[in-house]
Every structure is written in C-alpha cells, then in structure tokens.
Write a protein that holds these residues in place. Structure first.
Motif, PDB file in Angstrom:
ATOM      1  N   ILE A  49       6.932   4.646  39.242  1.00 44.86           N
ATOM      2  CA  ILE A  49       6.585   3.289  39.653  1.00 44.86           C
ATOM      3  C   ILE A  49       7.451   2.337  38.844  1.00 44.86           C
ATOM      4  N   ILE A  50       8.266   1.556  39.536  1.00 47.01           N
ATOM      5  CA  ILE A  50       9.171   0.627  38.874  1.00 47.01           C
ATOM      6  C   ILE A  50       8.920  -0.781  39.403  1.00 47.01           C
ATOM      7  N   GLY A  51       9.455  -1.761  38.691  1.00 42.71           N
ATOM      8  CA  GLY A  51       9.307  -3.140  39.132  1.00 42.71           C
ATOM      9  C   GLY A  51       9.258  -4.082  37.958  1.00 42.71           C
ATOM     10  N   PRO A  52       9.324  -5.383  38.224  1.00 43.71           N
ATOM     11  CA  PRO A  52       9.324  -6.366  37.145  1.00 43.71           C
ATOM     12  C   PRO A  52       7.981  -6.441  36.443  1.00 43.71           C
ATOM     13  N   SER A  53       7.969  -7.028  35.254  1.00 43.89           N
ATOM     14  CA  SER A  53       6.719  -7.236  34.526  1.00 43.89           C
ATOM     15  C   SER A  53       5.786  -8.092  35.367  1.00 43.89           C
ATOM     16  N   GLY A  54       4.491  -7.743  35.335  1.00 44.06           N
ATOM     17  CA  GLY A  54       3.509  -8.506  36.082  1.00 44.06           C
ATOM     18  C   GLY A  54       3.390  -8.139  37.543  1.00 44.06           C
ATOM     19  N   LEU A 185      -1.601  13.477  35.811  1.00 43.98           N
ATOM     20  CA  LEU A 185      -1.138  13.029  34.498  1.00 43.98           C
ATOM     21  C   LEU A 185      -0.387  11.712  34.678  1.00 43.98           C
ATOM     22  N   LEU A 186      -0.785  10.716  33.890  1.00 43.16           N
ATOM     23  CA  LEU A 186      -0.223   9.376  33.988  1.00 43.16           C
ATOM     24  C   LEU A 186       0.586   9.058  32.738  1.00 43.16           C
ATOM     25  N   PHE A 187       1.739   8.425  32.932  1.00 43.55           N
ATOM     26  CA  PHE A 187       2.587   8.008  31.820  1.00 43.55           C
ATOM     27  C   PHE A 187       2.842   6.512  31.948  1.00 43.55           C
ATOM     28  N   ASP A 188       2.466   5.752  30.910  1.00 40.31           N
ATOM     29  CA  ASP A 188       2.646   4.306  30.955  1.00 40.31           C
ATOM     30  C   ASP A 188       3.706   3.874  29.950  1.00 40.31           C
ATOM     31  N   GLU A 189       4.939   3.717  30.426  1.00 46.07           N
ATOM     32  CA  GLU A 189       6.044   3.239  29.588  1.00 46.07           C
ATOM     33  C   GLU A 189       6.088   3.994  28.250  1.00 46.07           C
ATOM     34  N   VAL A 190       6.054   5.316  28.328  1.00 47.83           N
ATOM     35  CA  VAL A 190       5.848   6.123  27.121  1.00 47.83           C
ATOM     36  C   VAL A 190       7.027   6.100  26.158  1.00 47.83           C
ATOM     37  N   THR A 191       8.166   5.567  26.584  1.00 54.85           N
ATOM     38  CA  THR A 191       9.323   5.543  25.671  1.00 54.85           C
ATOM     39  C   THR A 191       9.671   4.136  25.212  1.00 54.85           C
ATOM     40  N   MET A 217       2.028  13.846  38.848  1.00 52.97           N
ATOM     41  CA  MET A 217       2.438  12.883  37.820  1.00 52.97           C
ATOM     42  C   MET A 217       2.740  11.522  38.436  1.00 52.97           C
ATOM     43  N   LEU A 218       2.221  10.476  37.785  1.00 51.61           N
ATOM     44  CA  LEU A 218       2.591   9.101  38.097  1.00 51.61           C
ATOM     45  C   LEU A 218       3.126   8.470  36.822  1.00 51.61           C
ATOM     46  N   MET A 219       4.295   7.876  36.912  1.00 52.12           N
ATOM     47  CA  MET A 219       4.968   7.358  35.726  1.00 52.12           C
ATOM     48  C   MET A 219       5.428   5.931  35.959  1.00 52.12           C
ATOM     49  N   VAL A 220       4.938   5.011  35.128  1.00 57.34           N
ATOM     50  CA  VAL A 220       5.472   3.655  35.079  1.00 57.34           C
ATOM     51  C   VAL A 220       6.591   3.661  34.056  1.00 57.34           C
ATOM     52  N   THR A 221       7.780   3.227  34.451  1.00 54.21           N
ATOM     53  CA  THR A 221       8.920   3.345  33.543  1.00 54.21           C
ATOM     54  C   THR A 221       9.984   2.296  33.824  1.00 54.21           C
ATOM     55  N   HIS A 222      10.721   1.950  32.768  1.00 50.12           N
ATOM     56  CA  HIS A 222      11.937   1.166  32.911  1.00 50.12           C
ATOM     57  C   HIS A 222      13.171   2.043  32.702  1.00 50.12           C
ATOM     58  N   GLN A 223      12.957   3.335  32.524  1.00 49.14           N
ATOM     59  CA  GLN A 223      14.073   4.275  32.362  1.00 49.14           C
ATOM     60  C   GLN A 223      14.568   4.677  33.755  1.00 49.14           C
ATOM     61  N   MET A 224      15.481   3.871  34.303  1.00 47.83           N
ATOM     62  CA  MET A 224      15.899   4.064  35.691  1.00 47.83           C
ATOM     63  C   MET A 224      16.637   5.390  35.897  1.00 47.83           C
ATOM     64  N   GLY A 225      17.472   5.760  34.918  1.00 48.67           N
ATOM     65  CA  GLY A 225      18.201   7.020  35.047  1.00 48.67           C
ATOM     66  C   GLY A 225      17.262   8.204  35.097  1.00 48.67           C
ATOM     67  N   LEU A 264      17.234  -3.785  40.458  1.00 45.66           N
ATOM     68  CA  LEU A 264      18.012  -2.658  39.939  1.00 45.66           C
ATOM     69  C   LEU A 264      19.308  -3.134  39.302  1.00 45.66           C
ATOM     70  N   ARG A 265      19.939  -4.126  39.891  1.00 50.19           N
ATOM     71  CA  ARG A 265      21.166  -4.662  39.311  1.00 50.19           C
ATOM     72  C   ARG A 265      20.891  -5.257  37.936  1.00 50.19           C
ATOM     73  N   ALA A 266      19.804  -6.021  37.813  1.00 47.39           N
ATOM     74  CA  ALA A 266      19.466  -6.661  36.536  1.00 47.39           C
ATOM     75  C   ALA A 266      19.135  -5.617  35.473  1.00 47.39           C
ATOM     76  N   VAL A 267      18.401  -4.579  35.856  1.00 46.65           N
ATOM     77  CA  VAL A 267      18.021  -3.550  34.894  1.00 46.65           C
ATOM     78  C   VAL A 267      19.229  -2.751  34.448  1.00 46.65           C
ATOM     79  N   MET A 268      20.089  -2.383  35.391  1.00 47.42           N
ATOM     80  CA  MET A 268      21.278  -1.590  35.056  1.00 47.42           C
ATOM     81  C   MET A 268      22.234  -2.389  34.170  1.00 47.42           C
ATOM     82  N   GLU A 269      22.355  -3.683  34.409  1.00 50.94           N
ATOM     83  CA  GLU A 269      23.262  -4.503  33.619  1.00 50.94           C
ATOM     84  C   GLU A 269      22.750  -4.688  32.203  1.00 50.94           C
ATOM     85  N   ALA A 270      21.416  -4.570  32.041  1.00 43.66           N
ATOM     86  CA  ALA A 270      20.817  -4.769  30.723  1.00 43.66           C
ATOM     87  C   ALA A 270      20.946  -3.536  29.831  1.00 43.66           C
ATOM     88  N   VAL A 271      21.292  -2.388  30.449  1.00 42.48           N
ATOM     89  CA  VAL A 271      21.380  -1.139  29.677  1.00 42.48           C
ATOM     90  C   VAL A 271      22.614  -1.159  28.779  1.00 42.48           C
TER      91      VAL A 271
END
Length: 271
Positions: A49-54, A185-191, A217-225, A264-271
């Motif tokens: 599950i990806i997306g902006p904050s909020g 099993l749920l993972f909430d921004e675990v990294t 498994m359901l994972m909320v993450t900002h780790q796009m790769g 996706l463009r904003a997240v990738m550019e921030a890496v």
C-alpha cells in the motif's frame, strides 16, 4: 496474476479473500480518512500500500488490528466479520470476546518496534503465545527460539531491546508477530526509523518470509524499489480511496493515473 492495471474498484476480487473491506469508512471528526473502501486480498497474497501521507494507508492496518473502529462498512478475515458478529441473524458490533478471537489471526509489525523494554528478545516473543493463546511456556520458548534463529538472532535471545540495534529490534518484532502464527501479517513503515544499512537487513528478512511462509501480507511502505520487487499487487491510495491498483511491475512501469505518476516521480527523485 494478470499484468494489466485495473481501475480502482475494478481489480478482480479473489473468490475466497483472506481479507475483505466492504464499503469501509473511517472518520476523525469532520475528516474522512477512508471513504467507502472496497479491497479484497487473497490468501497468501502480498499487497503493498503506497501513497502520500494522510491518504489512509496506515488506517487500513489499524482497522485490521482493531486499534480503530469503523464508522461504516464491514471488514472480514477469512470469511468472518472482524469488527462485527452475527447475533440472531443480524450483523451487530463485535463484543470483546469476538474481537480477541479474530485479533489472534492477525499480526502487526510497527514502525517503532513496540518491544517490552524489561523483557529479553526471547521473552518478548513468548509473552503473547503464553498469555493470549495459552501455550505452555516450554512450547512458547521453543517456538520463540526457532523464530529468532530464523530472523538471524539466535545469539541474541537473552538480550534486552536496549542492547540491540534498531534493525535487530525490528527483527525481534517480526519474530514476535510470527510467534502468534497469524493468517495475516501487517507491516507499517517498518524501515522508516532505520538507517539504510539496517533497513536492508530488515527487508531481507521480510523477503525471506514471503518465500518461506504462506501468510497473507499487507505492507504500508515508502520503499518503492522493495514494493516493486516484493509485492504481488500494489494499491495506490489518495484521499482515502484506492486511486489505482495492479501488479507491482505494471503499476510502477506504466501507471495510468496522472496522480500516481506524480507521486512516483516525487518519491523516486527524493531517493
């Protein structure tokens, strides 16, 4: 899975989903965080599950853990209502006993570990199986030891959280969640609280879990790769709804919605 993207709400629903959100709405005062969410997750499926904050991402997990109450709609786990129960042929709010039973099917790994600081790694992993499942302490100790070994911490059983690195603490948290033998099993921004090197070791453990365990498994993450590599399906949330979803490679390679491309463009550019 098919390699074409599906518009929100049009993804092929599993015949017997392990998790189902049906018209789920969650509000905090005047703010609607989830707006009539429909989502079905198949048994053994890995969903990122990806997306902006909020956008409502973490709220999905908190509702599944019954840490929050739904304002409308129904959530089911393995065909049974989670926050509701059937009484006299009617669907009513679940009582505590029902919530406790259903909660035992779900494990969650939090962003900030949430380990008991006064307990060792082994004790942290034993506590819930003994107190919630009624497992004999010897059996719980054996199970906890095996799981800690699986996440690479066989030599840290007697260490307290303060004696462990952030990555090691998160691996204890994963072993603790698995000790309950959850179906989901749920993972909430675990990294997000870890530096890059420790982040890699935790993602490696999750990757191995996905291969070796038949847990949903359901994972909320900002780790796009990692989401692109690991997930069977990616759901892009925006303003409390799924704007776009589909197989991971397809969504990252050819997102259909302009808002998805912008994110996706904003997240990738921030890496």
């Amino acid at each position: 899975m098919n390699d074409t993207l599906q518009p929100a709400g049009e993804a092929a629903a599993p015949v017997h989903p392990m998790v189902r959100f049906a018209g789920v709405t969650k509000r905090y005062g005047p703010l609607t965080v989830l707006n009539g969410l429909d989502l079905a997750v198949a048994a053994h499926e890995k969903v990122a599950i990806i997306g902006p904050s909020g956008s409502g991402k973490t709220t999905v997990l908190r509702l599944l853990m019954t840490l929050e109450e739904v304002d409308a709609g129904v959530i089911e786990v393995d065909g049974q209502p989670l926050t509701h129960m059937v009484r006299d042929g009617q669907l009513v709010r679940a009582d505590r006993a029902h919530l406790r039973r259903m909660r035992g099917r779900i494990g969650m790994v939090f962003q900030h570990f949430n380990l008991f600081p006064h307990m060792t790694a082994l004790q942290n992993c034993m506590e819930a199986p003994v107190t919630v499942l009624g497992l004999h302490r010897d059996e719980a100790r054996e199970r906890a030891g095996e799981l800690l070994a699986m996440v690479g911490l066989a030599d840290k059983l007697d260490h307290h959280p303060a004696q462990l690195s952030g990555g090691q603490q998160q691996r204890v948290a994963i072993a603790r969640a698995l000790a309950m033998r959850p179906q989901v099993l749920l993972f909430d921004e675990v990294t997000s609280a870890l530096d890059p090197e420790l982040c890699g070791e935790v993602l490696s453990v999750i990757r191995d879990l996905g291969r070796a365990h038949s847990v949903t498994m359901l994972m909320v993450t900002h780790q796009m790769g990692f989401a692109r590599e690991f997930a069977d399906r990616v759901c892009f949330f925006d303003q409390g709804r799924i704007l776009e979803q589909g197989p991971a490679e397809a969504l990252f390679a050819q997102p259909r919605e302009a808002r998805t491309r912008q994110f996706l463009r904003a997240v990738m550019e921030a890496v």
